[in-house]
Scaffold this motif. Structure first.
Motif, PDB file in Angstrom:
ATOM      1  N   PRO A 113       3.846  -0.398   1.151  1.00 48.01           N
ATOM      2  CA  PRO A 113       3.790   0.672   0.170  1.00 48.01           C
ATOM      3  C   PRO A 113       3.055   1.913   0.630  1.00 48.01           C
ATOM      4  N   SER A 114       2.585   1.956   1.902  1.00 46.26           N
ATOM      5  CA  SER A 114       1.950   3.165   2.415  1.00 46.26           C
ATOM      6  C   SER A 114       2.700   3.623   3.650  1.00 46.26           C
ATOM      7  N   THR A 115       2.581   4.892   3.980  1.00 45.54           N
ATOM      8  CA  THR A 115       3.369   5.463   5.068  1.00 45.54           C
ATOM      9  C   THR A 115       2.686   5.407   6.417  1.00 45.54           C
ATOM     10  N   SER A 116       1.411   4.962   6.468  1.00 47.54           N
ATOM     11  CA  SER A 116       0.727   4.886   7.757  1.00 47.54           C
ATOM     12  C   SER A 116      -0.459   3.941   7.633  1.00 47.54           C
ATOM     13  N   ASN A 117      -0.981   3.520   8.789  1.00 56.52           N
ATOM     14  CA  ASN A 117      -2.167   2.666   8.769  1.00 56.52           C
ATOM     15  C   ASN A 117      -3.358   3.399   8.181  1.00 56.52           C
ATOM     16  N   ALA A 118      -3.462   4.716   8.442  1.00 62.23           N
ATOM     17  CA  ALA A 118      -4.604   5.469   7.937  1.00 62.23           C
ATOM     18  C   ALA A 118      -4.623   5.473   6.420  1.00 62.23           C
ATOM     19  N   SER A 119      -3.476   5.780   5.801  1.00 57.82           N
ATOM     20  CA  SER A 119      -3.425   5.813   4.342  1.00 57.82           C
ATOM     21  C   SER A 119      -3.491   4.415   3.750  1.00 57.82           C
ATOM     22  N   PHE A 143      -5.279 -16.150   5.100  1.00 58.82           N
ATOM     23  CA  PHE A 143      -4.137 -15.293   5.387  1.00 58.82           C
ATOM     24  C   PHE A 143      -3.863 -14.339   4.231  1.00 58.82           C
ATOM     25  N   SER A 144      -3.930 -14.838   2.998  1.00 61.45           N
ATOM     26  CA  SER A 144      -3.635 -14.014   1.826  1.00 61.45           C
ATOM     27  C   SER A 144      -4.591 -12.843   1.696  1.00 61.45           C
ATOM     28  N   GLN A 145      -5.855 -13.038   2.087  1.00 59.70           N
ATOM     29  CA  GLN A 145      -6.824 -11.951   1.982  1.00 59.70           C
ATOM     30  C   GLN A 145      -6.551 -10.857   3.016  1.00 59.70           C
ATOM     31  N   ALA A 146      -6.066 -11.242   4.185  1.00 57.81           N
ATOM     32  CA  ALA A 146      -5.692 -10.237   5.179  1.00 57.81           C
ATOM     33  C   ALA A 146      -4.476  -9.451   4.719  1.00 57.81           C
ATOM     34  N   VAL A 147      -3.539 -10.118   4.041  1.00 54.93           N
ATOM     35  CA  VAL A 147      -2.359  -9.438   3.513  1.00 54.93           C
ATOM     36  C   VAL A 147      -2.764  -8.379   2.498  1.00 54.93           C
ATOM     37  N   VAL A 148      -3.707  -8.722   1.634  1.00 51.84           N
ATOM     38  CA  VAL A 148      -4.184  -7.751   0.637  1.00 51.84           C
ATOM     39  C   VAL A 148      -4.949  -6.622   1.325  1.00 51.84           C
ATOM     40  N   ALA A 149      -5.803  -6.965   2.312  1.00 51.61           N
ATOM     41  CA  ALA A 149      -6.587  -5.940   3.002  1.00 51.61           C
ATOM     42  C   ALA A 149      -5.705  -4.952   3.748  1.00 51.61           C
ATOM     43  N   ALA A 150      -4.546  -5.394   4.197  1.00 46.83           N
ATOM     44  CA  ALA A 150      -3.626  -4.510   4.909  1.00 46.83           C
ATOM     45  C   ALA A 150      -2.750  -3.704   3.962  1.00 46.83           C
ATOM     46  N   ASN A 151      -2.986  -3.813   2.658  1.00 47.63           N
ATOM     47  CA  ASN A 151      -2.174  -3.107   1.651  1.00 47.63           C
ATOM     48  C   ASN A 151      -0.705  -3.498   1.729  1.00 47.63           C
ATOM     49  N   CYS A 152      -0.452  -4.757   2.066  1.00 43.60           N
ATOM     50  CA  CYS A 152       0.926  -5.240   2.103  1.00 43.60           C
ATOM     51  C   CYS A 152       1.397  -5.689   0.725  1.00 43.60           C
ATOM     52  N   ALA A 153       0.472  -5.855  -0.206  1.00 46.35           N
ATOM     53  CA  ALA A 153       0.818  -6.331  -1.539  1.00 46.35           C
ATOM     54  C   ALA A 153       0.638  -5.211  -2.554  1.00 46.35           C
ATOM     55  N   GLY A 154       1.238  -5.412  -3.726  1.00 43.93           N
ATOM     56  CA  GLY A 154       1.114  -4.423  -4.796  1.00 43.93           C
ATOM     57  C   GLY A 154       2.232  -3.405  -4.768  1.00 43.93           C
ATOM     58  N   GLY A 155       2.109  -2.392  -5.585  1.00 37.62           N
ATOM     59  CA  GLY A 155       3.146  -1.365  -5.658  1.00 37.62           C
ATOM     60  C   GLY A 155       4.285  -1.782  -6.567  1.00 37.62           C
ATOM     61  N   THR A 156       5.464  -1.263  -6.309  1.00 37.76           N
ATOM     62  CA  THR A 156       6.641  -1.549  -7.120  1.00 37.76           C
ATOM     63  C   THR A 156       7.151  -2.947  -6.816  1.00 37.76           C
ATOM     64  N   ARG A 157       7.207  -3.787  -7.843  1.00 35.90           N
ATOM     65  CA  ARG A 157       7.604  -5.177  -7.636  1.00 35.90           C
ATOM     66  C   ARG A 157       9.028  -5.281  -7.103  1.00 35.90           C
ATOM     67  N   VAL A 167      -9.831  -9.355  12.704  1.00 42.35           N
ATOM     68  CA  VAL A 167      -8.389  -9.563  12.661  1.00 42.35           C
ATOM     69  C   VAL A 167      -7.702  -8.209  12.778  1.00 42.35           C
ATOM     70  N   PHE A 168      -6.598  -8.166  13.520  1.00 41.54           N
ATOM     71  CA  PHE A 168      -5.822  -6.936  13.695  1.00 41.54           C
ATOM     72  C   PHE A 168      -4.724  -6.890  12.621  1.00 41.54           C
ATOM     73  N   LEU A 169      -4.656  -5.758  11.904  1.00 39.75           N
ATOM     74  CA  LEU A 169      -3.719  -5.599  10.806  1.00 39.75           C
ATOM     75  C   LEU A 169      -2.744  -4.461  11.095  1.00 39.75           C
ATOM     76  N   SER A 170      -1.490  -4.626  10.650  1.00 41.95           N
ATOM     77  CA  SER A 170      -0.492  -3.574  10.802  1.00 41.95           C
ATOM     78  C   SER A 170       0.374  -3.524   9.557  1.00 41.95           C
ATOM     79  N   ASN A 171       0.495  -2.308   8.982  1.00 37.16           N
ATOM     80  CA  ASN A 171       1.349  -2.078   7.811  1.00 37.16           C
ATOM     81  C   ASN A 171       1.834  -0.632   7.914  1.00 37.16           C
ATOM     82  N   LEU A 172       3.055  -0.423   8.403  1.00 39.48           N
ATOM     83  CA  LEU A 172       3.462   0.922   8.812  1.00 39.48           C
ATOM     84  C   LEU A 172       4.239   1.715   7.774  1.00 39.48           C
ATOM     85  N   THR A 173       4.927   1.057   6.840  1.00 40.97           N
ATOM     86  CA  THR A 173       5.753   1.856   5.927  1.00 40.97           C
ATOM     87  C   THR A 173       5.372   1.620   4.476  1.00 40.97           C
TER      88      THR A 173
END
Length: 344
Positions: free
Chosen positions: A230-236, A252-266, A222-228
């Protein structure tokens, strides 16, 4: 009375013999067999089944062996040698053993991810270049029904694995393969070249088929993208340049977690949005669903809200309205220090 009991016993044995599947592997073109006849050196050697399904043994006509088990070939060769007056029946002893099983081509259609022509039991580079070692009793685990279905991409979630069809010589056989998933014994039929396998489509989603097994895919990419945030780049974010692998059955929920789209400041991240885009391989049509990240993780109750991942899906995360508003304010205020410096 005794005669009646014997008849009943023989009838039961005959029924069992018909119901019990034969475990010997039939021969196909490319298989190599060793012929050994005491005091018959002119007939001995290692022979390969040709494209017509025959063994070309010196001094006799081509011997048809396609689809026959080694014991049947042994009996047929014995008959040919006796009928040809090469040996006396009381002195002839024929032994045939398989020394190398060849790769074969079968055809798989129906509810599989990659239907079509399938090449199973492919030889390693060493086996292709080296002569076969004359060791009898070799076992080719990849010349069976389950291996052919697996090499055709595995069954789809709507497959009817209780009624798999095997067509050979215009005869159709129905095979129940549900034991693959339950651990119960099932008939994994030995295949020969040219066999046709049809996996029916039930038209109904079966969630128990969406997991790794002998007849399903082991994983999906699966291709994941999370650019800003809670992280500033895909690498981080730990998202690589290539597709990320997930076990077959991931959602779907597991891909969201793997892409670091969840967590951080609520306050800033709980309102993020995630999009799942799926492209159908045959039609090229792309469909997508958009969900709130917090809802995906905490309130997904069915396959519609939190679907299974498919190969080559794309998951994209967008920032929350709070972060969007903050970025707008920062964009507006950014020129002020520059203007102040210019005025000075």
């Amino acid at each position: 009375m005794l005669t009646l009991k014997l008849l009943i016993f023989n009838s039961i044995l005959a029924t069992l013999s018909l119901a019990t599947p034969c475990l010997a592997l039939p021969l196909s073109p490319g298989d190599r067999v060793k012929v050994n006849i005491p005091e018959g050196e002119e007939f001995n050697g290692i022979f390969e089944v040709n494209l017509n399904g025959d063994l070309e043994i010196p001094y006799i006509s081509p011997l048809p062996v396609l689809g026959l088990e080694p014991e049947e070939v042994q009996n047929n060769l014995t008959t040919v040698l006796i009928d040809g007056a090469f040996f006396q029946p009381s002195f002839l002893r024929v032994n045939i053993s398989v020394v190398q099983w060849a790769p074969i081509v079968v055809f798989v259609s129906g509810a599989t991810f990659l239907p079509g022509r399938v090449f199973i039991n492919e030889l390693s580079p060493g086996e292709k270049t080296q002569p076969p070692v004359p060791v009898a009793g070799q076992y080719p685990p990849n010349r069976y029904l389950a291996a052919a279905i697996r090499d055709a991409g595995g069954v789809t979630p709507t497959a009817d694995i209780k009624n798999v069809q095997l067509i050979r010589n215009r005869e159709t056989r129905i095979i129940n393969m549900s034991g693959v998933l339950t651990g119960e014994p099932f008939e994994d039929v030995a295949l020969i070249a040219g066999d046709r396998i049809i996996v029916p489509d039930s038209g109904t989603m079966h969630n128990d088929l969406v997991r790794p097994s002998q007849i399903t895919p082991t994983g999906v990419k699966v291709f994941l993208s999370n650019l800003t945030q809670p992280s500033t780049s895909n690498a981080s974010s730990g998202v690589g340049r290539d597709a990320t692998s997930f076990p077959y059955g991931a959602r779907f929920s597991q891909a969201v977690v793997a892409a670091n789209c969840a967590g951080g400041t609520r306050g800033t991240n709980a309102g993020r949005k995630a999009v799942l885009a799926t492209t159908e391989q045959l039609t090229g049509k792309t469909t997508y669903i958009e969900r709130n990240v917090n809802d995906i993780l905490m309130h997904s109750t069915n396959d519609t809200n939190n679907p299974f991942l498919k190969a080559n899906d794309s998951v994209v995360c967008y920032d929350s309205k709070v972060v969007q508003f903050r970025d707008i304010i920062q964009t507006i205020l950014a020129p002020i220090p520059i203007l102040r410096d210019l005025l000075k």
